[in-house]
Design a protein around this motif. Structure first.
Motif, mmCIF file in Angstrom:
data_model
loop_
_atom_site.group_PDB
_atom_site.id
_atom_site.type_symbol
_atom_site.label_atom_id
_atom_site.label_comp_id
_atom_site.label_asym_id
_atom_site.label_seq_id
_atom_site.Cartn_x
_atom_site.Cartn_y
_atom_site.Cartn_z
ATOM 1 N N CYS A 1 -6.183 -15.021 15.727
ATOM 2 C CA CYS A 1 -6.575 -15.080 14.321
ATOM 3 C C CYS A 1 -5.987 -13.863 13.609
ATOM 4 C CB CYS A 1 -8.102 -15.086 14.265
ATOM 5 S SG CYS A 1 -8.735 -15.116 12.607
ATOM 6 N N TYR A 2 -5.283 -14.114 12.517
ATOM 7 C CA TYR A 2 -4.610 -13.049 11.752
ATOM 8 C C TYR A 2 -5.395 -12.851 10.456
ATOM 9 C CZ TYR A 2 -0.676 -10.639 9.454
ATOM 10 O OH TYR A 2 0.129 -9.730 8.815
ATOM 11 N N VAL A 3 -5.832 -11.634 10.221
ATOM 12 C CA VAL A 3 -6.628 -11.340 9.011
ATOM 13 C C VAL A 3 -5.879 -10.282 8.212
ATOM 14 C CG1 VAL A 3 -8.875 -10.587 8.116
ATOM 15 C CG2 VAL A 3 -8.746 -11.800 10.307
ATOM 16 N N SER A 4 -5.757 -10.508 6.907
ATOM 17 C CA SER A 4 -5.045 -9.536 6.079
ATOM 18 C C SER A 4 -5.648 -9.499 4.683
ATOM 19 C CB SER A 4 -3.560 -9.893 6.002
ATOM 20 O OG SER A 4 -3.413 -11.125 5.337
ATOM 21 N N GLY A 5 -5.291 -8.470 3.951
ATOM 22 C CA GLY A 5 -5.768 -8.320 2.575
ATOM 23 C C GLY A 5 -5.436 -6.921 2.094
ATOM 24 N N ARG A 6 -6.134 -6.516 1.026
ATOM 25 C CA ARG A 6 -5.900 -5.176 0.488
ATOM 26 C C ARG A 6 -7.231 -4.460 0.360
ATOM 27 N NH1 ARG A 6 -3.548 -6.383 -5.104
ATOM 28 N NH2 ARG A 6 -5.127 -7.985 -4.852
ATOM 29 N N VAL A 7 -7.184 -3.138 0.473
ATOM 30 C CA VAL A 7 -8.352 -2.319 0.136
ATOM 31 C C VAL A 7 -8.107 -1.801 -1.281
ATOM 32 C CG1 VAL A 7 -9.805 -0.373 0.762
ATOM 33 C CG2 VAL A 7 -8.601 -1.642 2.561
ATOM 34 N N LEU A 8 -9.060 -2.103 -2.158
ATOM 35 C CA LEU A 8 -8.926 -1.748 -3.578
ATOM 36 C C LEU A 8 -10.171 -0.992 -4.011
ATOM 37 C CD1 LEU A 8 -7.954 -5.340 -4.824
ATOM 38 C CD2 LEU A 8 -6.364 -3.457 -4.343
ATOM 39 N N ASP A 9 -10.092 -0.273 -5.145
ATOM 40 C CA ASP A 9 -11.330 0.217 -5.731
ATOM 41 C C ASP A 9 -11.790 -0.765 -6.812
ATOM 42 O OD1 ASP A 9 -10.091 0.771 -8.136
ATOM 43 O OD2 ASP A 9 -10.050 2.950 -7.854
ATOM 44 N N ASP A 10 -12.934 -0.467 -7.412
ATOM 45 C CA ASP A 10 -13.508 -1.458 -8.317
ATOM 46 C C ASP A 10 -12.818 -1.497 -9.676
ATOM 47 O OD1 ASP A 10 -14.547 0.972 -8.980
ATOM 48 O OD2 ASP A 10 -16.654 0.389 -8.850
ATOM 49 N N THR A 11 -11.747 -0.672 -9.863
ATOM 50 C CA THR A 11 -10.900 -0.847 -11.050
ATOM 51 C C THR A 11 -9.656 -1.653 -10.690
ATOM 52 O OG1 THR A 11 -9.517 1.117 -10.705
ATOM 53 C CG2 THR A 11 -11.623 1.450 -11.865
ATOM 54 N N GLY A 12 -9.548 -2.035 -9.422
ATOM 55 C CA GLY A 12 -8.380 -2.813 -8.978
ATOM 56 C C GLY A 12 -7.263 -1.949 -8.429
ATOM 57 N N ALA A 13 -7.470 -0.619 -8.397
ATOM 58 C CA ALA A 13 -6.411 0.269 -7.872
ATOM 59 C C ALA A 13 -6.400 0.205 -6.347
ATOM 60 C CB ALA A 13 -6.662 1.699 -8.339
#
Ligand code: BEZ
Ligand code: FE
Length: 301
Positions: free
Chosen positions: A142-154
């Protein structure tokens, strides 16, 4: 009459009985009025009021009080350095999720939190971005991916992402005894906040039910099962630590999680792919799954 009480007093009516019961509560609450901190007074006064109200509400019998003491005693006796039966009790009573909710980040944009659970272990192995935490546990890749962002989208690069999950038999590595670490690890988010890792498709599993909490669930005719999920704990400077899971869409027990931890925003499609080449170039000779989920942290500001 021979004693000081009249017959009318001895056969006190409901109002007098209620007044006597309230007097006990008031006396105990007053005993906490001068605690060393105001917060302790607040906590204990409220706890006593609610406990007494509960006992009066259900007209608690002496055998029931004794059964409750025996249950709490057994719960304590089941705790070891590897097993925390009191946290499990808090979980199945929904107290853990109530506390998570009370302390939730006020930011609407942040990823929702859920229970920590008892299976986190300090000192998990570090994997490189795109590495595999499975370490040989059985299950579909299983491949899991994404981004870590702050709550302003940065995007946040360098966030520490801790991951842990059960194997496809429904057990965490720590439940096997010994020191083996499998299906757990940590990584640091990269450029643009990107994170990615391989593991196995999670499976539903029961919380430990061979102790007092299991007996409580059995008496309640409740299932010990949890829906399939992967745990995340994400830390970055200037942000609230996020403790959450992602749940597999369509998993059994999404609507009757033993610990009430499912939130719709955390349910994710784990898309099934036929054998072939994954986005990172890995060649798979059997079916595999892919999930994508952004982890949004609330700034502490
Ligand atoms: C878990 O997901 O690991 C878990 C959470 C609460 C109780 C037991 C297990
Ligand atoms: Fe879990």
């Amino acid at each position: 009459m021979t004693g000081p009480e009249s017959g009318a007093e001895r056969t006190a009516g409901p109002a007098r009985r209620a007044a006597l019961e309230q007097a006990v509560t008031d006396e105990v609450v007053a005993s906490f009025a001068h605690a060393r901190t105001e917060r302790f007074t607040e906590l204990m006064s409220s706890l006593v009021r609610h406990l007494h109200a509960f006992a009066r509400d259900v007209r608690l019998t002496q055998p029931e009080w004794e059964a409750a003491i025996a249950f709490l005693t057994a719960t304590g006796q089941t705790c070891t350095d590897k097993r925390q039966e009191f946290i499990l009790l808090s979980d199945v009573l929904g107290l853990s999720m109530q506390t998570v909710g009370i302390n939730a980040a006020s930011s609407q944009a942040a990823t929702e939190s859920t229970v920590f659970g008892p299976f986190f272990v300090e000192g998990s192995p570090r994997i490189e971005l795109g590495g595999d935490i499975a370490e040989g546990v059985s299950g579909r890749p299983c491949y899991v991916s994404g981004r870590v962002l702050d709550d302003t989208g940065a995007p946040i690069s360098g966030a520490r992402v801790e991951l842990w999950e059960a194997d496809d038999e429904g057990f965490y590595d720590v439940q096997y005894g010994g020191d083996r670490m499998q299906a757990r690890g940590h990584l640091f988010s990269g450029d643009g906040g990107a994170y990615r890792f391989w593991s196995v498709l999670p499976a539903p599993y029961p919380i430990p039910y061979d102790g007092p909490v299991g007996q409580l669930l059995d008496a309640a005719n409740r299932s010990p099962m949890r829906p399939a999920h992967i745990h995340f704990m994400v830390k970055a400077p200037g942000c609230r630590t996020l403790i959450t899971h992602i749940f597999v869409a369509g998993s059994p027990h999404l609507t009757d999680d033993a610990v009430f931890a499912v939130k719709p925003s955390l349910v994710v499609d784990f898309v099934e792919h036929p054998p072939g080449t994954a986005p990172d170039g890995r060649v798979l000779d059997g079916p595999w799954h892919e999930a994508s989920f952004d982890l949004v942290l609330a700034r502490t500001r």
